[in-house]
Design an enzyme around this catalytic site. Structure first.
Site, PDB file in Angstrom:
ATOM      1  N   ASN A 115       0.784  -1.262  -0.055  1.00 18.78           N
ATOM      2  CA  ASN A 115       0.022   0.019   0.075  1.00 18.78           C
ATOM      3  C   ASN A 115       1.036   1.218   0.002  1.00 18.78           C
ATOM      4  O   ASN A 115       0.446   2.372  -0.829  1.00 18.78           O
ATOM      5  CB  ASN A 115      -0.878  -0.093   1.173  1.00 18.78           C
ATOM      6  CG  ASN A 115      -0.371   0.111   2.436  1.00 18.78           C
ATOM      7  OD1 ASN A 115       0.794  -0.755   2.710  1.00 18.78           O
ATOM      8  ND2 ASN A 115      -0.841   0.787   3.503  1.00 18.78           N
ATOM      9  N   GLU A 159       3.650  -3.955  12.834  1.00 19.08           N
ATOM     10  CA  GLU A 159       2.633  -3.193  12.651  1.00 19.08           C
ATOM     11  C   GLU A 159       1.724  -3.669  11.572  1.00 19.08           C
ATOM     12  O   GLU A 159       1.652  -3.992  10.525  1.00 19.08           O
ATOM     13  CB  GLU A 159       3.286  -1.894  11.561  1.00 19.08           C
ATOM     14  CG  GLU A 159       2.344  -0.587  11.969  1.00 19.08           C
ATOM     15  CD  GLU A 159       1.579  -0.299  10.774  1.00 19.08           C
ATOM     16  OE1 GLU A 159       0.236  -1.019  10.664  1.00 19.08           O
ATOM     17  OE2 GLU A 159       1.848   0.063   9.568  1.00 19.08           O
ATOM     18  N   CYS A 214      -2.905   1.905   6.633  1.00 18.09           N
ATOM     19  CA  CYS A 214      -3.192   1.484   7.809  1.00 18.09           C
ATOM     20  C   CYS A 214      -4.007   2.601   8.907  1.00 18.09           C
ATOM     21  O   CYS A 214      -4.513   2.136   9.513  1.00 18.09           O
ATOM     22  CB  CYS A 214      -1.778   1.042   8.542  1.00 18.09           C
ATOM     23  SG  CYS A 214      -1.257  -0.415   7.508  1.00 18.09           S
ATOM     24  N   GLU A 224       8.369   2.466  14.568  1.00 21.00           N
ATOM     25  CA  GLU A 224       9.301   2.896  13.510  1.00 21.00           C
ATOM     26  C   GLU A 224       9.293   4.241  13.846  1.00 21.00           C
ATOM     27  O   GLU A 224       8.499   5.104  14.518  1.00 21.00           O
ATOM     28  CB  GLU A 224       8.369   2.862  11.919  1.00 21.00           C
ATOM     29  CG  GLU A 224       7.648   1.465  11.862  1.00 21.00           C
ATOM     30  CD  GLU A 224       8.317   0.473  11.175  1.00 21.00           C
ATOM     31  OE1 GLU A 224       9.850   0.488  11.112  1.00 21.00           O
ATOM     32  OE2 GLU A 224       7.973  -0.401  10.653  1.00 21.00           O
TER      33      GLU A 224
END
Length: 455
Positions: free
Chosen positions: A133, A231, A265, A437
């Protein structure tokens, strides 16, 4: 096992390229190459790594137009979004250049024991498993952090979005990163991805994907006691309170929800609106959507196709089920578009039952849920297994503080959504995964402490 895999343009479903489908033996060769260079890479001066990042960022910026066209062609997003992502990756590398020499340690005298020195050492060989994505940006997050800390990296992009990452890696090599330090390993998740996760010499796996896939990665990695950063997606709430600027909230909700065809997300997936504002919000959102142009991302459009036919079918089924069960009212869209490629209309649902959208809808569907008061809004927002991000829209600081403290998620925005500068730690709680991250927290993901006590 197929020796190669086709990459298709999601706007046409035509084959635009092929990638090598790496075997376990291939993965072993990649790992051996990374192991060969690891001792010298660990000792490379932070200032030299910083120069490599700066050089790579400059090359990516110079090649941004061509890279953006390639990203749109393989991933589907509109060209302006693709270029923003390309330039965003350059910004991430510039951030890591700025922090390359700032990995912290700890040194102090312990009376009666001696002098303690705690240093942070690289983990070794790391694997980065990247989704389709936001492939270039997530590649930059994972690879930048690992390389800054002195690790070598094997990066595995999604089989549907590998071509641009190969070109980004080429720019990094041209900027000075040795080829054995950063290697791109293409192939399927089932074969290539599993070989990476189970390889005994790979010490860290950073994975972005679905909860189901994240659990599978955890199970495969567990026998080798690998360090993991996961994640696993989100079901973000976007909470519009009585004191919100409704026009600003509507514009932000529509732009965020349909950015990248809703395949983000941290997209604003559940739009919670104070009941007194809900009708106005829906009306204004419908007007905005009625002007949306959907088509090939290389043309002048607001929204491109979904990335792959499987994702399109999943969105079709989700919307059909919600409407068939009477769990929402359709305001706009709600159908696959009659055109080549993986196109689904931007869709607006109102009066949505919270239970009907407790699972993530990873596509162009905006679900508006009215609420009566702050407690109800918080109950709805927190009534999901996910815990990635959320935003609150208000002009009242006490309201903002209450929601920010009470929302169970890793990121809270106030009067904005989706913004993720590289200085900001990013990650989730609960089933959205663990680890972070970006920000200075990357050090703790990609290094391990060593305690040295001098007598």
């Amino acid at each position: 096992m197929q020796p190669s895999l086709d990459v298709r343009n999601p706007a046409t479903n035509e084959v635009i390229g092929t990638i090598h489908n790496a075997t376990p033996d291939d993965v072993d060769n990649f790992v051996n190459a990374a192991a060969d260079i690891l001792p010298s890479w660990e000792k490379t001066a932070a200032s030299k790594r910083a120069v490599m990042f700066v050089n790579a960022a400059a090359l990516i910026r110079a090649r941004a137009d061509d890279l953006a066209v390639l990203l749109t062609t393989e991933q589907g997003k509109p060209l302006r979004e693709a270029k923003d992502e390309i330039l965003g990756s350059a910004h991430v590398f510039e951030y890591y250049a700025s922090v390359s020499g700032s990995i912290p340690g700890d040194a102090r005298n312990l009376p009666g024991y001696g002098y303690l020195n705690v240093v942070r050492k690289p983990l070794g060989i790391c694997a980065a498993i990247i989704p389709w994505n936001m492939p270039v940006m997530i590649f930059a997050w994972k690879v930048g952090a690992a390389l800054t800390c002195g690790n070598t990296v094997l990066a595995k992009p999604s089989k549907t979005a590998s071509l641009t990452i190969l070109k980004i890696a080429e720019a990094m090599h041209d900027g000075g990163f040795p080829k054995k330090v950063l290697q791109v390993v293409t192939g399927s998740g089932e074969g290539t991805g599993s070989a990476l996760v189970t390889h005994p010499d790979i010490r860290h796996i950073s994975f972005t994907g679905s909860i189901m896939s994240g659990k599978a990665v955890s199970l495969l990695a567990a026998p080798h006691l690998k360090k993991l950063t996961l994640e696993l997606g989100g079901n973000d709430s976007f909470i519009v309170t009585k004191t919100a600027d409704v026009d600003a909230a509507v514009k932000a909700a529509v732009r965020n929800r349909f950015y990248n065809c809703g395949q983000v997300c941290t997209s604003a997936k559940r739009i919670l609106v104070d009941a007194s504002l809900a009708d106005e919000f829906v009306r204004k959102a419908e007007i905005m959507l009625s002007g949306y142009v959907v088509g090939n991302g290389l043309d002048k459009v607001n929204m491109g196709p979904m990335n792959n036919p499987g994702q399109l079918a999943e969105i079709e089924a989700s919307v059909e089920s919600i409407l068939a069960n009477g769990d929402a009212q359709l305001v706009y869209g709600g159908k696959k578009l009659d055109m080549p490629g993986n196109f689904y209309a931007p869709t607006l649902l109102k009066n949505v039952s919270p239970l009907a959208v407790s699972e993530e809808i990873f596509g162009p569907v905006m679900s508006v849920i009215p609420f009566k008061n702050a407690d109800e809004a918080l109950d709805i927002a927190n009534s999901t297994v996910y815990g990635l991000g959320s935003s609150v829209w208000t002009s009242d600081i006490a309201t903002a503080q209450n929601f920010a403290e009470s929302l169970r998620c890793g990121v809270v925005w106030v009067n904005k959504h989706l913004t993720l500068p590289p200085e900001m730690p990013f990650g989730g709680v609960a089933s959205s995964g663990f680890g972070r991250e970006n920000g200075r927290d990357f050090v703790y993901e990609y290094t391990e402490p060593k305690s040295i006590l001098f007598g």
